[in-house]
Design a protein around this motif. Structure first.
Motif, PDB file in Angstrom:
ATOM      1  N   GLU A 153      19.322  -2.706  -4.548  1.00  0.00           N
ATOM      2  CA  GLU A 153      19.180  -1.336  -5.052  1.00  0.00           C
ATOM      3  C   GLU A 153      18.055  -0.668  -4.272  1.00  0.00           C
ATOM      4  O   GLU A 153      17.000  -1.257  -4.070  1.00  0.00           O
ATOM      5  CB  GLU A 153      18.824  -1.365  -6.545  1.00  0.00           C
ATOM      6  CG  GLU A 153      18.609  -0.014  -7.147  1.00  0.00           C
ATOM      7  CD  GLU A 153      18.159  -0.067  -8.603  1.00  0.00           C
ATOM      8  OE1 GLU A 153      17.983   1.011  -9.174  1.00  0.00           O
ATOM      9  OE2 GLU A 153      17.968  -1.167  -9.143  1.00  0.00           O
ATOM     10  N   VAL A 154      18.295   0.545  -3.837  1.00  0.00           N
ATOM     11  CA  VAL A 154      17.275   1.284  -3.094  1.00  0.00           C
ATOM     12  C   VAL A 154      16.594   2.268  -4.046  1.00  0.00           C
ATOM     13  O   VAL A 154      17.249   3.076  -4.685  1.00  0.00           O
ATOM     14  CB  VAL A 154      17.882   2.040  -1.900  1.00  0.00           C
ATOM     15  CG1 VAL A 154      16.816   2.863  -1.202  1.00  0.00           C
ATOM     16  CG2 VAL A 154      18.536   1.066  -0.933  1.00  0.00           C
ATOM     17  N   ILE A 155      15.284   2.166  -4.121  1.00  0.00           N
ATOM     18  CA  ILE A 155      14.478   3.067  -4.937  1.00  0.00           C
ATOM     19  C   ILE A 155      13.523   3.768  -3.984  1.00  0.00           C
ATOM     20  O   ILE A 155      12.704   3.121  -3.332  1.00  0.00           O
ATOM     21  CB  ILE A 155      13.700   2.290  -6.031  1.00  0.00           C
ATOM     22  CG1 ILE A 155      14.685   1.569  -6.938  1.00  0.00           C
ATOM     23  CG2 ILE A 155      12.791   3.239  -6.814  1.00  0.00           C
ATOM     24  CD1 ILE A 155      14.046   0.603  -7.909  1.00  0.00           C
ATOM     25  N   TRP A 156      13.657   5.067  -3.874  1.00  0.00           N
ATOM     26  CA  TRP A 156      12.849   5.834  -2.927  1.00  0.00           C
ATOM     27  C   TRP A 156      11.515   6.277  -3.515  1.00  0.00           C
ATOM     28  O   TRP A 156      10.629   6.678  -2.767  1.00  0.00           O
ATOM     29  CB  TRP A 156      13.629   7.042  -2.427  1.00  0.00           C
ATOM     30  CG  TRP A 156      14.794   6.638  -1.583  1.00  0.00           C
ATOM     31  CD1 TRP A 156      16.113   6.732  -1.922  1.00  0.00           C
ATOM     32  CD2 TRP A 156      14.766   6.058  -0.288  1.00  0.00           C
ATOM     33  NE1 TRP A 156      16.905   6.247  -0.914  1.00  0.00           N
ATOM     34  CE2 TRP A 156      16.093   5.821   0.115  1.00  0.00           C
ATOM     35  CE3 TRP A 156      13.737   5.704   0.588  1.00  0.00           C
ATOM     36  CZ2 TRP A 156      16.421   5.259   1.345  1.00  0.00           C
ATOM     37  CZ3 TRP A 156      14.060   5.140   1.810  1.00  0.00           C
ATOM     38  CH2 TRP A 156      15.385   4.937   2.172  1.00  0.00           C
ATOM     39  N   ASP A 157      11.370   6.232  -4.822  1.00  0.00           N
ATOM     40  CA  ASP A 157      10.120   6.643  -5.459  1.00  0.00           C
ATOM     41  C   ASP A 157       9.106   5.510  -5.400  1.00  0.00           C
ATOM     42  O   ASP A 157       9.437   4.354  -5.672  1.00  0.00           O
ATOM     43  CB  ASP A 157      10.344   7.024  -6.921  1.00  0.00           C
ATOM     44  CG  ASP A 157      11.231   8.243  -7.071  1.00  0.00           C
ATOM     45  OD1 ASP A 157      11.196   9.108  -6.179  1.00  0.00           O
ATOM     46  OD2 ASP A 157      11.951   8.316  -8.072  1.00  0.00           O
ATOM     47  N   GLY A 158       7.863   5.872  -5.071  1.00  0.00           N
ATOM     48  CA  GLY A 158       6.790   4.896  -5.138  1.00  0.00           C
ATOM     49  C   GLY A 158       6.270   4.805  -6.564  1.00  0.00           C
ATOM     50  O   GLY A 158       6.796   5.444  -7.483  1.00  0.00           O
ATOM     51  N   THR A 181       6.167   8.103  -2.534  1.00  0.00           N
ATOM     52  CA  THR A 181       7.504   7.998  -1.939  1.00  0.00           C
ATOM     53  C   THR A 181       7.566   6.855  -0.931  1.00  0.00           C
ATOM     54  O   THR A 181       6.547   6.482  -0.351  1.00  0.00           O
ATOM     55  CB  THR A 181       7.913   9.315  -1.238  1.00  0.00           C
ATOM     56  OG1 THR A 181       9.277   9.214  -0.800  1.00  0.00           O
ATOM     57  CG2 THR A 181       7.023   9.633  -0.053  1.00  0.00           C
ATOM     58  N   LEU A 182       8.765   6.340  -0.767  1.00  0.00           N
ATOM     59  CA  LEU A 182       9.019   5.329   0.260  1.00  0.00           C
ATOM     60  C   LEU A 182       9.879   5.903   1.379  1.00  0.00           C
ATOM     61  O   LEU A 182      10.211   5.219   2.338  1.00  0.00           O
ATOM     62  CB  LEU A 182       9.717   4.109  -0.356  1.00  0.00           C
ATOM     63  CG  LEU A 182       9.009   3.498  -1.565  1.00  0.00           C
ATOM     64  CD1 LEU A 182       9.795   2.321  -2.099  1.00  0.00           C
ATOM     65  CD2 LEU A 182       7.605   3.089  -1.220  1.00  0.00           C
ATOM     66  N   ARG A 183      10.244   7.167   1.227  1.00  0.00           N
ATOM     67  CA  ARG A 183      11.087   7.819   2.240  1.00  0.00           C
ATOM     68  C   ARG A 183      10.412   7.777   3.609  1.00  0.00           C
ATOM     69  O   ARG A 183       9.191   7.821   3.713  1.00  0.00           O
ATOM     70  CB  ARG A 183      11.353   9.261   1.857  1.00  0.00           C
ATOM     71  CG  ARG A 183      12.189   9.366   0.619  1.00  0.00           C
ATOM     72  CD  ARG A 183      13.317  10.355   0.808  1.00  0.00           C
ATOM     73  NE  ARG A 183      14.128  10.391  -0.390  1.00  0.00           N
ATOM     74  CZ  ARG A 183      15.321   9.805  -0.491  1.00  0.00           C
ATOM     75  NH1 ARG A 183      15.832   9.184   0.523  1.00  0.00           N
ATOM     76  NH2 ARG A 183      15.996   9.864  -1.622  1.00  0.00           N
ATOM     77  N   HIS A 184      11.245   7.688   4.603  1.00  0.00           N
ATOM     78  CA  HIS A 184      10.858   7.687   6.012  1.00  0.00           C
ATOM     79  C   HIS A 184      10.272   6.365   6.483  1.00  0.00           C
ATOM     80  O   HIS A 184      10.007   6.209   7.668  1.00  0.00           O
ATOM     81  CB  HIS A 184       9.905   8.846   6.346  1.00  0.00           C
ATOM     82  CG  HIS A 184      10.444  10.170   5.953  1.00  0.00           C
ATOM     83  ND1 HIS A 184      11.630  10.669   6.448  1.00  0.00           N
ATOM     84  CD2 HIS A 184       9.989  11.095   5.070  1.00  0.00           C
ATOM     85  CE1 HIS A 184      11.866  11.847   5.914  1.00  0.00           C
ATOM     86  NE2 HIS A 184      10.892  12.130   5.063  1.00  0.00           N
ATOM     87  N   PHE A 185      10.096   5.411   5.588  1.00  0.00           N
ATOM     88  CA  PHE A 185       9.665   4.082   6.020  1.00  0.00           C
ATOM     89  C   PHE A 185      10.869   3.162   6.214  1.00  0.00           C
ATOM     90  O   PHE A 185      10.716   1.984   6.513  1.00  0.00           O
ATOM     91  CB  PHE A 185       8.675   3.476   5.006  1.00  0.00           C
ATOM     92  CG  PHE A 185       7.314   4.120   5.083  1.00  0.00           C
ATOM     93  CD1 PHE A 185       6.344   3.627   5.933  1.00  0.00           C
ATOM     94  CD2 PHE A 185       7.023   5.229   4.321  1.00  0.00           C
ATOM     95  CE1 PHE A 185       5.103   4.227   6.022  1.00  0.00           C
ATOM     96  CE2 PHE A 185       5.777   5.844   4.398  1.00  0.00           C
ATOM     97  CZ  PHE A 185       4.809   5.341   5.250  1.00  0.00           C
ATOM     98  N   ALA A 199       0.847  -1.198   0.000  1.00  0.00           N
ATOM     99  CA  ALA A 199       0.000   0.000   0.000  1.00  0.00           C
ATOM    100  C   ALA A 199       0.879   1.243   0.000  1.00  0.00           C
ATOM    101  O   ALA A 199       0.580   2.223  -0.677  1.00  0.00           O
ATOM    102  CB  ALA A 199      -0.925  -0.010   1.214  1.00  0.00           C
ATOM    103  N   VAL A 200       1.983   1.206   0.744  1.00  0.00           N
ATOM    104  CA  VAL A 200       2.928   2.324   0.753  1.00  0.00           C
ATOM    105  C   VAL A 200       3.528   2.507  -0.637  1.00  0.00           C
ATOM    106  O   VAL A 200       3.636   3.623  -1.142  1.00  0.00           O
ATOM    107  CB  VAL A 200       4.042   2.102   1.805  1.00  0.00           C
ATOM    108  CG1 VAL A 200       5.072   3.226   1.745  1.00  0.00           C
ATOM    109  CG2 VAL A 200       3.463   1.987   3.200  1.00  0.00           C
TER     110      VAL A 200
END
Length: 99
Positions: free
Chosen positions: A40-45, A25-29, A19-20
């Protein structure tokens, strides 16, 4: 691929992290799941919605972290919908409601 499917009428449903991921964005989670464990880190939802879903806000294990994540996103200007474990956010076009 998921965005294309949704734009062409497919239904996206997700609980918890999925759901997030539907939001912008995935920032702050990252306090809930360690990004160092990913290749690989992807911060964009997926940006299927402009709403950040903060799930589990009543959960004894995850609630505090999810509430904090939602608060931080809100401070950055995102629209946040906090959900308990018994709730869901339904978005149908421009209509949205919590069930």
């Amino acid at each position: 691929m998921i965005r294309d499917l949704v734009e062409n009428g497919a239904v996206y449903a997700g609980a918890s992290a999925s759901a997030v991921v539907a939001g912008p964005t995935l920032r702050h989670f990252d306090e809930l799941d360690d990004p160092a464990e990913a290749e690989e880190v992807i911060w964009d939802g997926l940006s299927l919605t402009n709403i950040v879903v903060a799930p589990h806000v009543d959960n004894p294990d995850f609630g505090e972290g999810c509430r904090k994540s939602g608060d931080l996103c809100e401070r950055e200007g995102y629209t946040v919908q906090r959900l308990t474990d018994a709730q869901a956010l339904v978005i149908d076009g421009v209509r949205q409601h919590v069930v």
